[in-house]
Write a protein that holds these residues in place. Structure first.
Motif, PDB file in Angstrom:
ATOM      1  N   UNK A  77       6.578  30.318   4.666  1.00 18.63           N
ATOM      2  CA  UNK A  77       5.186  30.314   5.104  1.00 18.63           C
ATOM      3  C   UNK A  77       5.207  30.367   6.621  1.00 18.63           C
ATOM      4  N   UNK A  78       4.354  31.242   7.173  1.00 16.78           N
ATOM      5  CA  UNK A  78       4.291  31.436   8.609  1.00 16.78           C
ATOM      6  C   UNK A  78       2.904  31.138   9.136  1.00 16.78           C
ATOM      7  N   UNK A  79       2.862  30.386  10.211  1.00 20.16           N
ATOM      8  CA  UNK A  79       1.629  30.219  10.970  1.00 20.16           C
ATOM      9  C   UNK A  79       1.561  31.364  11.970  1.00 20.16           C
ATOM     10  N   UNK A  80       0.507  32.164  11.876  1.00 22.07           N
ATOM     11  CA  UNK A  80       0.351  33.362  12.690  1.00 22.07           C
ATOM     12  C   UNK A  80      -0.857  33.181  13.606  1.00 22.07           C
ATOM     13  N   UNK A  81      -0.644  33.346  14.904  1.00 26.74           N
ATOM     14  CA  UNK A  81      -1.735  33.249  15.882  1.00 26.74           C
ATOM     15  C   UNK A  81      -2.109  34.652  16.339  1.00 26.74           C
ATOM     16  N   UNK A  82      -3.405  34.976  16.285  1.00 28.23           N
ATOM     17  CA  UNK A  82      -3.870  36.277  16.756  1.00 28.23           C
ATOM     18  C   UNK A  82      -3.677  36.366  18.270  1.00 28.23           C
ATOM     19  N   UNK A  83      -3.163  37.499  18.708  1.00 25.71           N
ATOM     20  CA  UNK A  83      -3.040  37.747  20.147  1.00 25.71           C
ATOM     21  C   UNK A  83      -4.001  38.832  20.606  1.00 25.71           C
ATOM     22  N   UNK A  84      -4.445  39.678  19.655  1.00 26.87           N
ATOM     23  CA  UNK A  84      -5.425  40.712  19.979  1.00 26.87           C
ATOM     24  C   UNK A  84      -6.146  41.125  18.708  1.00 26.87           C
ATOM     25  N   UNK A  85      -7.484  41.160  18.789  1.00 26.81           N
ATOM     26  CA  UNK A  85      -8.293  41.636  17.675  1.00 26.81           C
ATOM     27  C   UNK A  85      -9.492  42.384  18.251  1.00 26.81           C
ATOM     28  N   UNK A  86      -9.738  43.566  17.742  1.00 29.43           N
ATOM     29  CA  UNK A  86     -10.888  44.343  18.198  1.00 29.43           C
ATOM     30  C   UNK A  86     -12.181  43.686  17.725  1.00 29.43           C
ATOM     31  N   UNK A  87     -13.242  43.860  18.469  1.00 28.52           N
ATOM     32  CA  UNK A  87     -14.538  43.258  18.123  1.00 28.52           C
ATOM     33  C   UNK A  87     -14.970  43.663  16.716  1.00 28.52           C
ATOM     34  N   UNK A  88     -14.790  44.945  16.372  1.00 26.69           N
ATOM     35  CA  UNK A  88     -15.163  45.428  15.037  1.00 26.69           C
ATOM     36  C   UNK A  88     -14.360  44.706  13.940  1.00 26.69           C
ATOM     37  N   UNK A  89     -13.070  44.509  14.172  1.00 26.32           N
ATOM     38  CA  UNK A  89     -12.239  43.824  13.188  1.00 26.32           C
ATOM     39  C   UNK A  89     -12.559  42.327  13.126  1.00 26.32           C
ATOM     40  N   UNK A  90     -12.945  41.761  14.263  1.00 29.30           N
ATOM     41  CA  UNK A  90     -13.367  40.361  14.271  1.00 29.30           C
ATOM     42  C   UNK A  90     -14.617  40.186  13.403  1.00 29.30           C
ATOM     43  N   UNK A  91     -15.528  41.159  13.466  1.00 25.88           N
ATOM     44  CA  UNK A  91     -16.719  41.132  12.616  1.00 25.88           C
ATOM     45  C   UNK A  91     -16.351  41.181  11.142  1.00 25.88           C
ATOM     46  N   UNK A  92     -15.355  41.995  10.785  1.00 29.67           N
ATOM     47  CA  UNK A  92     -14.896  42.063   9.394  1.00 29.67           C
ATOM     48  C   UNK A  92     -14.288  40.729   8.952  1.00 29.67           C
ATOM     49  N   UNK A  93     -13.539  40.092   9.840  1.00 32.84           N
ATOM     50  CA  UNK A  93     -12.963  38.782   9.534  1.00 32.84           C
ATOM     51  C   UNK A  93     -14.068  37.764   9.269  1.00 32.84           C
ATOM     52  N   UNK A  94     -15.099  37.761  10.083  1.00 27.44           N
ATOM     53  CA  UNK A  94     -16.227  36.836   9.884  1.00 27.44           C
ATOM     54  C   UNK A  94     -16.942  37.134   8.566  1.00 27.44           C
ATOM     55  N   UNK A  95     -17.106  38.413   8.221  1.00 26.63           N
ATOM     56  CA  UNK A  95     -17.706  38.779   6.925  1.00 26.63           C
ATOM     57  C   UNK A  95     -16.898  38.204   5.777  1.00 26.63           C
TER      58      UNK A  95
END
Length: 104
Positions: A77-95
């Motif tokens: 199991x890996x803890x993964x920290x985001x280092x870069x996410x596009x605004x559009x993809x961030x919106x998909x994550x929130x959805x």
């Protein structure tokens, strides 16, 4: 959460597979059979259901935690920290989070 994930280790041209076990707005907990060192930079693509189709989003990330899942063949199991996410993809994550909250 149990979402399929493909990830590419920096400088490799092929993808590895895993499962997103848990997620937040800043990172993931994923399960994979690959043995990858802490600090490794990854490109991650997550596939998820969106109404009547499948969608995906991509992020750049770094492994910040690693834990063996028991026996070596069971993976890690890996803890993964985001280092870069596009605004559009961030919106998909929130959805994705909103959909998860509504289904619980």
């Amino acid at each position: 959460m149990d979402l399929p994930v493909d990830y590419w280790v920096k400088h490799e041209s092929y993808a590895h597979g895993g499962i997103v076990v848990d997620a937040s707005e800043t990172g993931f907990l994923i399960h994979s059979i690959e043995d990858i060192p802490i600090g490794t930079k990854l490109k991650i693509a997550v596939l998820f259901p969106r109404e009547y189709e499948l969608a995906n989003f991509e992020v750049a990330a770094e492994i910040i935690r690693k834990k063996a899942s028991g026996k070596a063949e069971e993976g890690y199991q890996y803890g993964i920290k985001f280092t870069k996410i596009l605004q559009e993809d961030y919106g998909k994550l929130r959805e994705l989070f909103i959909g998860k909250l509504l289904s619980d």
